[in-house]
Enzyme design. Structure first.
Site, PDB file in Angstrom:
ATOM      1  N   THR A 144      24.679  52.204 -77.045  1.00 10.68           N
ATOM      2  CA  THR A 144      23.949  53.325 -77.606  1.00 10.68           C
ATOM      3  C   THR A 144      22.731  52.828 -78.373  1.00 10.68           C
ATOM      4  OG1 THR A 144      24.047  55.042 -79.321  1.00 10.68           O
ATOM      5  CG2 THR A 144      25.633  53.268 -79.497  1.00 10.68           C
ATOM      6  N   SER A 180      27.646  54.796 -88.047  1.00  9.79           N
ATOM      7  CA  SER A 180      29.020  55.315 -88.132  1.00  9.79           C
ATOM      8  C   SER A 180      29.956  54.210 -87.681  1.00  9.79           C
ATOM      9  CB  SER A 180      29.190  56.540 -87.228  1.00  9.79           C
ATOM     10  OG  SER A 180      29.170  56.152 -85.853  1.00  9.79           O
ATOM     11  N   TYR A 182      31.862  54.437 -85.211  1.00 13.15           N
ATOM     12  CA  TYR A 182      31.669  54.394 -83.755  1.00 13.15           C
ATOM     13  C   TYR A 182      30.511  53.465 -83.400  1.00 13.15           C
ATOM     14  CZ  TYR A 182      29.189  55.707 -79.522  1.00 13.15           C
ATOM     15  OH  TYR A 182      28.483  55.656 -78.352  1.00 13.15           O
ATOM     16  N   HIS A 183      29.366  53.656 -84.057  1.00 13.41           N
ATOM     17  CA  HIS A 183      28.215  52.824 -83.732  1.00 13.41           C
ATOM     18  C   HIS A 183      28.494  51.347 -84.011  1.00 13.41           C
ATOM     19  CE1 HIS A 183      26.080  56.781 -84.071  1.00 13.41           C
ATOM     20  NE2 HIS A 183      25.521  56.298 -82.977  1.00 13.41           N
TER      21      HIS A 183
END
Length: 386
Positions: A144, A180, A182-183
């Site tokens: 990402t 985050s 997630y990141h």
């Protein structure tokens, strides 16, 4: 080519599977249907009715004349995923089999730990399975653009950068600052793949992709071939969320000042870019970074685009910014490089943003009654500082 898609039940995974079989490739799909369960956990569902995997595979064979080989398994099970990779020895493995929501990772300690555990362990299992049983396989990892955060430097399309610290120069990995848990899990994935490339020579393409929007690709020709479309405050990406808000007559809700700038691309452009990267792999033993996007917008600009197109369809839409639940810069510099995809013919969006938004709204209008019961899940309930 023989291509294994991990996470084929997902938004991009299914669409990519269709693109590949439509172009004559053999596809082996793997999924454990976790996203379906996790979206239900937050009280939501796909905006478009999502057929079963069995239904979609049968329809895909009917339409395209090729059958996707599907396996229901969790890639955290090393024995099972390694046996599958050993059996097929795919030319490429595309890894979408990760918890992909930043808000979901920020719910609490349990969700943060699950995100790290699932994403990092799955990646390491795949790396070891490739090393032991299929060393010529090209690993295509979906990362990402959010791995970088919002740096004041141009985001390079490379793994390393020369820098000077206290007058001493060295080559270091490009600095990352995830927004985050997630990141950060994706940052750890990048580092693990870089390390595997260094010590084992694994061939890898690390894709830094921006948020994706859209309901269709040219292969999604009927309801039995639908891919999922998430729109809620936990799983939905910004354009898809705005479109559902417009359909329901709700205000479009940029977070905070709305100056957050990101690199976007449509679902159609995402799967076509992935197809070309798979068909044009890096040299054996090479680690390739690709910044995968076609457009750059602020979230307020996107709200204005959706509002304008909705009104052309007779939908009255207003924009009402809300308090930002995230900890992020709301106005900032943003300029990622983009060199690899133009060389493969991805020069500009295949369709303009207004055309794509028009198509999304047109599809969603048919499911307004389905969406009505999910009004309460559109607003963000997960806050970074809570």
């Amino acid at each position: 080519m023989k291509i294994m898609i991990l996470g084929i039940d997902g938004y991009i995974g299914w669409a990519l599977g269709l693109r590949l079989i439509a172009n004559g490739h053999d596809v082996i799909g793997v999924d454990n249907f976790y996203t379906r369960k996790a979206v239900r956990e937050v009280g939501s569902d796909s905006a478009l009715p999502l057929p079963s995997m069995e239904t979609r595979i049968k329809e895909a064979k009917k339409v395209f004349g090729k059958e996707i080989q599907f396996y229901n398994l969790d890639i955290k099970n090393f024995a099972k995923i390694s046996e599958l990779i050993k059996r097929y020895k795919p030319d490429a493995i595309v890894d979408f089999a990760e918890q992909r929501s930043a808000p979901y990772s920020m719910v609490d300690a349990e969700h943060a730990i699950y995100t790290m555990h699932n994403n990092i362990e799955g990646t390491i299992n795949v790396l070891y399975a490739i090393k032991q049983f299929s060393p010529d396989t090209h690993l295509v990892k979906m990362g990402t653009m959010g791995e970088y955060g919002t740096p004041k430097f141009d985001i390079p399309e490379s793994a390393f950068v020369n820098t000077s610290i206290n007058g001493k120069e060295d080559l270091i990995t490009v600095p990352k600052w995830g927004g985050s848990w997630y990141h950060w899990s994706k940052v750890h994935d990048t580092n693990d793949i870089l390390f595997a490339n260094k010590i084992w020579g694994i061939t890898a393409t690390d894709i830094m992709q921006g948020p994706v929007y859209g309901t269709r690709t040219k292969e999604i020709v009927n309801k039995k071939l639908f891919t999922r479309l998430d729109f809620d405050g936990v799983w939905g990406t910004v354009i898809n969320r705005y479109c559902v808000e417009a359909i329901l007559g709700m205000p479009l809700t940029p977070y905070g000042k709305g100056g957050q700038t990101r690199a976007f691309l449509s679902l159609e452009d995402s799967v076509e870019s992935l197809k070309r990267l798979i068909e044009n792999p890096p040299n054996k033993g090479e680690y390739r970074v690709v910044n995968q996007f076609t457009e750059i917008y602020t979230v307020m600009e996107l709200a204005n685009e959706v509002k304008a197109i909705a009104e052309k369809l007779g939908i009255n839409a207003e924009i009402k910014p809300i308090e930002n639940p995230r900890v992020e810069a709301e106005q900032h510099y943003y300029n990622p490089e983009r060199n690899v995809l133009p060389k493969l013919g991805i020069l500009k969006p295949s369709r303009t943003l207004p055309d794509e938004v028009y198509a999304i709204l047109s599809d969603l209008k048919n499911y307004r009654k389905r969406l009505e019961k999910y009004r309460d899940v559109l607003m963000p309930k997960v806050k970074w500082r809570d």
